[in-house]
Write a protein that holds these residues in place. Structure first.
Motif, PDB file in Angstrom:
ATOM      1  N   HIS A   6      71.294  25.334  57.317  1.00  0.00           N
ATOM      2  CA  HIS A   6      70.106  25.872  56.637  1.00  0.00           C
ATOM      3  C   HIS A   6      68.739  26.672  57.081  1.00  0.00           C
ATOM      4  CE1 HIS A   6      71.632  23.686  53.210  1.00  0.00           C
ATOM      5  NE2 HIS A   6      71.760  22.641  54.139  1.00  0.00           N
ATOM      6  N   CYS A  48      70.708  28.551  47.790  1.00  0.00           N
ATOM      7  CA  CYS A  48      71.119  27.278  48.404  1.00  0.00           C
ATOM      8  C   CYS A  48      70.632  26.305  47.580  1.00  0.00           C
ATOM      9  CB  CYS A  48      70.695  27.406  49.830  1.00  0.00           C
ATOM     10  SG  CYS A  48      71.530  26.016  50.834  1.00  0.00           S
ATOM     11  N   CYS A 108      69.594  23.615  48.621  1.00  0.00           N
ATOM     12  CA  CYS A 108      68.354  23.224  49.445  1.00  0.00           C
ATOM     13  C   CYS A 108      67.169  23.824  48.880  1.00  0.00           C
ATOM     14  CB  CYS A 108      68.417  23.378  50.798  1.00  0.00           C
ATOM     15  SG  CYS A 108      68.106  24.780  51.429  1.00  0.00           S
ATOM     16  N   CYS A 121      70.354  30.985  53.098  1.00  0.00           N
ATOM     17  CA  CYS A 121      70.644  29.799  54.206  1.00  0.00           C
ATOM     18  C   CYS A 121      72.049  30.476  54.743  1.00  0.00           C
ATOM     19  CB  CYS A 121      71.016  28.618  53.897  1.00  0.00           C
ATOM     20  SG  CYS A 121      69.199  27.688  53.252  1.00  0.00           S
TER      21      CYS A 121
HETATM   22 ZN   LIG Z   1      69.789  25.827  52.224  1.00  0.00          ZN
END
Ligand SMILES: [Zn+2]
Length: 396
Positions: free
Chosen positions: A244, A254, A256, A261
């Protein structure tokens, strides 16, 4: 930060680890060799080796006549002296291996699970433990403990709950203690990349290294940081969460919440997406090999892209950590990994450009679906053997 004092018992355990680790690194050593390497007194070494022989951790080879004086008796690690169990816990499966003291796999077992929390994992863990012990036939008294590797990241808002691989409830550092109590044996929990790094240190390409990074290319991308002879795992076991790090502004989305990432480019899932799999959970590493066989241009394009980002990751790790080497391993099939590595040159200039290098900047480590479980099994053995072991000791 607090420091624990040294007492005679700690010193004894430390010296015992120093002796075991010296023999592990050199494969075979006589008492005189150990004295020379460790600086311990002959009496201390005699006491420790007698104890380790009695426990079965060491065995002896026939005496070697070395000229003057009494023939030297070489000590070696006795593979059957102790055993360890390692478990890789994923979303839907629990894969376990039993290994001997030299890291050879002596039994395998697996079980289907469904995103288990630690308390729910006790029953399947007990079950695989029993099966492994029956298959391998070692006495429970010789079992050093169990290592459990779980995918990170742990306890990160927005990341831990929704990642493709992460599991809820495992971020608490006391999980190891709870499982130890429930199973009646020492249980150590680590993130999968750290466990694989320890496996690589004990039995693989990092065997004699004190500073290296193990880059784990799996469904995501992680790293185990082995620094100054220990795993560095950070305040919440998340150190090395390489996947990440944002490497592309406005890059691929991503899960996240960020864009660009590293693991969106360099991971199995990135490869599966490049090959057109709409649901990456339905693809396997063999699909990459099939794509290679049919010369799929989408695979070639991905290999170029993956190499670009691996080069960048190597640059970051080298400049950040000034390590001896980076060991790449994980779940990519070896021919695929080799194709990426063939595309890496030239690496970026970095602090890794040293004329006095003893090992290459990049090594290929252990690869395959069992390495995480094997790395997990290395945790209790590393605990028993490594003199500078302390990070994973905190719960024990
Ligand atoms: Zn990520």
């Amino acid at each position: 930060m607090s420091f624990s004092g040294t007492n005679l018992e700690n010193a004894r355990l430390h010296n015992r680890r120093v002796v075991l680790e010296s023999i592990r690194q050199h494969t075979r050593l006589s008492r005189a060799d150990i004295t020379r390497l460790t600086g311990l007194t002959p009496q201390t070494i005699s006491n420790i080796t007698s104890e380790l022989l009695a426990q079965g951790f060491l065995s002896t080879l026939p005496a070697e006549s070395g000229g003057r004086g009494q023939p030297a008796v070489p000590f070696v690690i006795n593979p059957q002296g102790a055993y360890s169990v390692g478990v890789q816990l994923s979303q839907h499966s629990l894969q376990a291996v039993a290994v001997d003291l030299c890291g050879a796999v002596v039994a395998r077992a697996h079980a289907a699970v469904d995103r288990v929390r630690p308390a729910q994992a006790v029953a399947p863990l007990k079950d695989v433990l029993q099966r492994l012990q029956q298959l391998a036939g070692f006495p429970m008294a010789k079992l050093l403990g169990m290592g459990v590797a779980t995918p990170g990241p742990f306890g990160v808002d927005g990341l831990s709950a929704i990642g493709p691989t992460t599991l809820p409830g495992w971020q608490d550092l006391s999980v190891g203690e709870q499982l130890s109590a429930a199973l009646g044996l020492p249980v150590m929990v680590a993130n999968d990349a750290s466990a694989a790094a320890i496996g690589e240190r004990l039995y693989g390409a990092g065997s004699t290294l004190s500073n290296f990074v193990y880059m784990f290319v799996g469904e995501g991308l992680g790293a185990g940081l082995f620094l100054n002879g220990q795993v560095f795992d950070g305040v919440a076991n998340n150190a090395g969460e390489l996947g990440h790090i944002v490497v592309e502004r406005n890059g691929r989305a991503c899960y996240c919440g960020n864009h660009g990432c590293l693991e969106r480019y360099l991971s199995l899932w990135a490869a599966y997406e490049a090959l057109g799999f709409e649901d990456p959970t339905q693809a396997t590493p063999e699909d990459l090999l099939h794509a290679m066989e049919r010369n799929d241009p989408r695979l070639a394009a991905w290999l170029d892209e993956a190499a670009t980002y691996m080069r960048q990751a190597i640059n970051m790790l080298e400049c950040m950590l000034d390590i001896e080497t980076i060991i790449v391993g994980g779940l990519l099939p070896v021919p695929i990994l080799e194709k990426i590595i063939a595309r890496l040159a030239p690496l970026y200039a970095s602090v890794g450009n040293r004329s006095n290098r003893k090992v290459a900047r990049l090594l290929v480590g252990n690869v395959g679906s069992e390495i995480t479980a094997q790395g997990a099994a290395a945790l209790p053995i590393f605990h028993e053997m490594n003199p500078s072991f302390n990070v994973l000791l905190k719960n024990h």
